[in-house]
Scaffold this active site. Structure first.
Site, PDB file in Angstrom:
ATOM      1  N   VAL A   1    -115.082  58.080 -35.813  1.00  0.00           N
ATOM      2  CA  VAL A   1    -116.215  57.677 -36.561  1.00  0.00           C
ATOM      3  C   VAL A   1    -116.107  58.678 -37.915  1.00  0.00           C
ATOM      4  O   VAL A   1    -116.164  58.054 -39.011  1.00  0.00           O
ATOM      5  CB  VAL A   1    -117.673  57.577 -36.057  1.00  0.00           C
ATOM      6  CG1 VAL A   1    -118.717  57.304 -36.998  1.00  0.00           C
ATOM      7  CG2 VAL A   1    -117.565  56.519 -34.799  1.00  0.00           C
ATOM      8  N   GLY A   2    -115.841  59.778 -37.503  1.00  0.00           N
ATOM      9  CA  GLY A   2    -115.747  60.691 -38.729  1.00  0.00           C
ATOM     10  C   GLY A   2    -114.674  60.517 -39.684  1.00  0.00           C
ATOM     11  O   GLY A   2    -114.737  60.745 -40.926  1.00  0.00           O
TER      12      GLY A   2
ATOM     13  N   GLU B   1    -118.532  67.357 -39.125  1.00  0.00           N
ATOM     14  CA  GLU B   1    -118.353  68.169 -37.802  1.00  0.00           C
ATOM     15  C   GLU B   1    -118.374  67.065 -36.787  1.00  0.00           C
ATOM     16  O   GLU B   1    -118.999  66.261 -36.184  1.00  0.00           O
ATOM     17  CB  GLU B   1    -119.707  68.957 -37.441  1.00  0.00           C
ATOM     18  CG  GLU B   1    -119.566  70.110 -36.781  1.00  0.00           C
ATOM     19  CD  GLU B   1    -120.019  69.754 -35.047  1.00  0.00           C
ATOM     20  OE1 GLU B   1    -118.992  69.521 -34.460  1.00  0.00           O
ATOM     21  OE2 GLU B   1    -121.143  69.864 -34.935  1.00  0.00           O
TER      22      GLU B   1
ATOM     23  N   CYS C   1    -120.824  69.122 -28.322  1.00  0.00           N
ATOM     24  CA  CYS C   1    -119.349  69.309 -29.011  1.00  0.00           C
ATOM     25  C   CYS C   1    -118.488  70.427 -28.804  1.00  0.00           C
ATOM     26  O   CYS C   1    -117.548  70.446 -28.625  1.00  0.00           O
ATOM     27  CB  CYS C   1    -119.462  68.779 -30.454  1.00  0.00           C
ATOM     28  SG  CYS C   1    -120.426  70.217 -31.464  1.00  0.00           S
TER      29      CYS C   1
ATOM     30  N   GLY D   1    -120.397  63.782 -35.223  1.00  0.00           N
ATOM     31  CA  GLY D   1    -120.157  62.954 -34.327  1.00  0.00           C
ATOM     32  C   GLY D   1    -118.922  62.773 -34.117  1.00  0.00           C
ATOM     33  O   GLY D   1    -118.076  63.741 -34.072  1.00  0.00           O
TER      34      GLY D   1
END
Length: 485
Positions: free
Chosen positions: A235-236, A253, A287, A231
């Site tokens: 947030v990661g 990722e 992505c 994502g």
């Protein structure tokens, strides 16, 4: 036949049931805004039940013969193949995926599952010499235990299966939380596939939940030892912090701002075709998508003319029509966010070389020219069909501009001199880069992952096997040891 009615449930402990949250999520078709499913969301208690179920079932799964595990996964690939047309239809309705995109996605997932089917036979041990007389050191590769997987809406089945399949193949239990906007295609279809393939009940669970209700419960739960997240970078970072506080391993990722470099000796037509595919597939919601085309000044005019012609030729509209190439973005918030980047970049000096119409959530291709590296469109991840074309004066400048990003996921270099391309590729700060091919590439046997703000860890092949296993040292003392006291 797969349909939303039969799949619009949670899958916990081998049972299809409603969540226990008070909230019901309306799963919308992004093209016409119709409701395709209403799903009663999972609560924190449901998440606990899912993890408990995975932990209990994993103990038995770890004991099952490796060849039997392989057979289950191979059957899953066969079951998935039988549902290809249903999946394409559901992807069009739930996430606005085109037929072409769905075919690519199903093919990738089948290959991921087939690769994971080999993992049970690759869980090898080693015997290592010991410094102590009469001792034998044994190293065992064992399942990590239970893996928590969080996947996004854009390539939902691929980005779920890429973690789920190898985690199961390595002997783990799994709890998957797909994005609520892709709960069916990102999770519940996989649950159906593995159920029909004969995976033991309770080993694989799918929970669809609202992060506002569950908070960090999915990551903080004491059972999972590994958290896999795909994502956004912000947030990661948060998930990485929460997991590290709880001493969990993570695979992250994250976002991308991929650069496609076109050198002065490139086959320009080939580069344009690769750029169009790498930017406009699934409306740019990938992505790995090419965000920046960095083009040598000598070939810049021709590249821009050909790219505009290509962009203007792509059919947009209803993703349920098989010849549609540009479908809708996932929701109107994404449309507004994308267009704000375009407007801001134009104010900063970018020119609009081509701009299609915006119809509801369908944004037709936009080509921005004369982009500089400080403009918004060159610095952020634009999750939509907008490409920033940047002229440069030299190979050295192209490398510098490509590396002027917080991200480092994918990339590409176009040149007729392949070894020149490889030397340039080595200098780009990215986890993956391709010479004379686009930025959107994924294969089951090759390491997939990014550098810098694009994440940590690698998926696919032996790298995924390492991510979802742990190594245990067992020593055996065959003769009495002489201790110093």
């Amino acid at each position: 036949m797969l349909d939303f009615k039969s799949l619009g449930k949670q899958y916990i402990g081998g049972e299809w049931r409603d969540g226990s949250s008070d909230t019901t999520y309306a799963d919308k078709n992004p093209f016409d805004e119709s409701t395709v499913a209403e799903i009663r969301l999972a609560s924190v208690a449901d998440i606990d039940e899912a993890y408990q179920s995975a932990k209990k079932a994993q103990v038995e799964w770890a004991r099952i013969n490796a060849f039997e595990k392989r057979d289950v996964l191979e059957r899953a690939a066969q079951v998935l193949d039988s549902y290809t047309e249903d999946i394409a239809r559901l992807m069009a309705e739930e996430i606005g995926g085109t037929f072409l995109k769905a075919m690519v996605e199903v093919s990738l997932v089948k290959n991921f599952i087939r690769e994971a089917a080999s993992y049970p036979l690759r869980m090898e041990g080693r015997i290592i010499p010991a410094t102590i007389p009469g001792k034998e050191n044994r190293l065992f590769q064992l399942p990590a235990g239970v893996v928590g997987v969080i996947s996004p809406f854009n390539f939902p089945m691929v980005l779920s299966a890429r973690a789920v399949a190898p985690a199961l193949g390595a002997g783990n239990g799994v709890v998957l939380k797909p994005h609520e906007a892709a709960g069916v295609t990102g999770g519940l279809i996989l649950a159906k596939v593995f159920e029909e393939a004969g995976l033991p009940k309770g080993l694989f669970n799918v929970v669809i939940a609202d992060i506002k209700e569950i908070g960090d419960a999915f990551v903080e739960h004491p059972i999972p030892s590994v958290i896999s997240f795909t994502g956004s970078t912000p947030v990661g970072r948060h998930i990485g912090e929460v997991a590290s506080r709880n001493l969990k391993r993570v695979g992250l990722e994250l976002g991308g701002n991929s650069a496609l470099i076109v050198l002065d000796d490139a086959d320009v037509e080939l580069a344009v075709n690769a750029t169009a595919f790498s930017r406009f597939t699934h409306q740019g919601q990938i992505c790995m998508c090419t965000n920046r085309a960095i083009v040598h000044r000598d070939v810049y005019p021709r590249f821009l003319d050909l790219l505009v012609a290509k962009a203007s030729s792509l059919k947009s509209g209803d993703p349920r029509e098989q010849d549609t190439l540009i479908g809708p973005l996932i929701n109107h918030n994404q449309v507004e966010k994308l267009m704000s980047f375009v407007e801001e970049s134009v104010k900063q000096g970018a020119k609009i070389a081509y701009q299609g119409e915006v119809k509801g959530n369908v944004v037709e291709p936009i080509v921005l020219s004369d982009v500089t590296e400080t403009m918004s469109c060159a610095q952020v991840e634009m999750f939509g069909p907008v490409i920033a074309v940047m002229p440069v004066e030299s190979e050295e400048e192209a490398i510098r501009v490509a590396n002027n990003s917080d991200y480092g996921l994918s990339g590409a270099v176009f040149t007729r001199n392949l070894e020149r391309g490889v030397e340039v590729a080595k200098q780009i700060e990215t986890g993956m880069i391709h010479v004379n091919d686009g930025t959107v590439n994924d294969e089951p046997l090759v390491a997939f992952g990014g550098e810098k703000g694009s994440g940590v860890g690698r998926y696919n092949g032996p790298w995924a096997l390492e991510e979802f296993t742990t190594t245990k040292w067992i020593s055996v003392q065959y003769e009495p040891r002489q201790y110093p006291f």
